[in-house]
Design an enzyme around this catalytic site. Structure first.
Site, short mmCIF file in Angstrom:
data_model
loop_
_atom_site.label_atom_id
_atom_site.label_comp_id
_atom_site.label_asym_id
_atom_site.label_seq_id
_atom_site.Cartn_x
_atom_site.Cartn_y
_atom_site.Cartn_z
N CYS A 30 0.83 -1.21 0.00
CA CYS A 30 0.00 0.00 0.00
C CYS A 30 0.87 1.27 0.00
CB CYS A 30 -0.91 -0.06 1.23
SG CYS A 30 -1.75 1.46 1.63
N CYS A 33 0.04 3.90 2.62
CA CYS A 33 0.46 3.47 3.97
C CYS A 33 1.92 3.85 4.20
CB CYS A 33 0.32 1.95 4.12
SG CYS A 33 -1.35 1.33 3.95
#
Length: 107
Positions: A30, A33
């Site tokens: 991700c 993230c």
């Protein structure tokens, strides 16, 4: 990188904590993230003693992910007294917004 929690120690580290705990639900794949990592790392030092910040890898901890119905990454959930009290989904918050949000739960 902040303290890692998992299915095994989540109860002790998050639900049993005396201070509010921000759980960062993240995944290796991700990009948003990873973009949040430096901000959360800084805040874990800056807010030490007021708010505990931990990370939970969604790939290796499906029990907690399912229990709290986490469906998108990153998801940030604040726990107080063992209960989830607030949530933000996505990496749209600035450092200033996160500090203000966390301060509101630290009071």
């Amino acid at each position: 990188m902040g303290l890692q929690v998992n299915d095994a120690n989540f109860s002790a580290e998050v639900l049993g904590a005396t201070e509010p705990v921000l759980v960062d639900f993240w995944a290796e794949w991700c990009p948003p993230c990873k973009a949040m990592d430096p901000i959360l790392d800084d805040l874990s030092v800056e807010l030490a003693g007021k708010v505990k910040i931990v990370k939970l890898d969604v790939e290796t901890n499906p029990g907690i992910v399912t229990q709290y119905n986490v469906r998108a990454m990153p998801t940030l959930i604040v726990f107080k007294g063992g209960e989830p009290v607030d949530m933000k989904v996505g990496a749209g918050q600035s450092r200033v917004q996160l500090v203000k949000w966390l301060d509101s739960h630290a009071a």
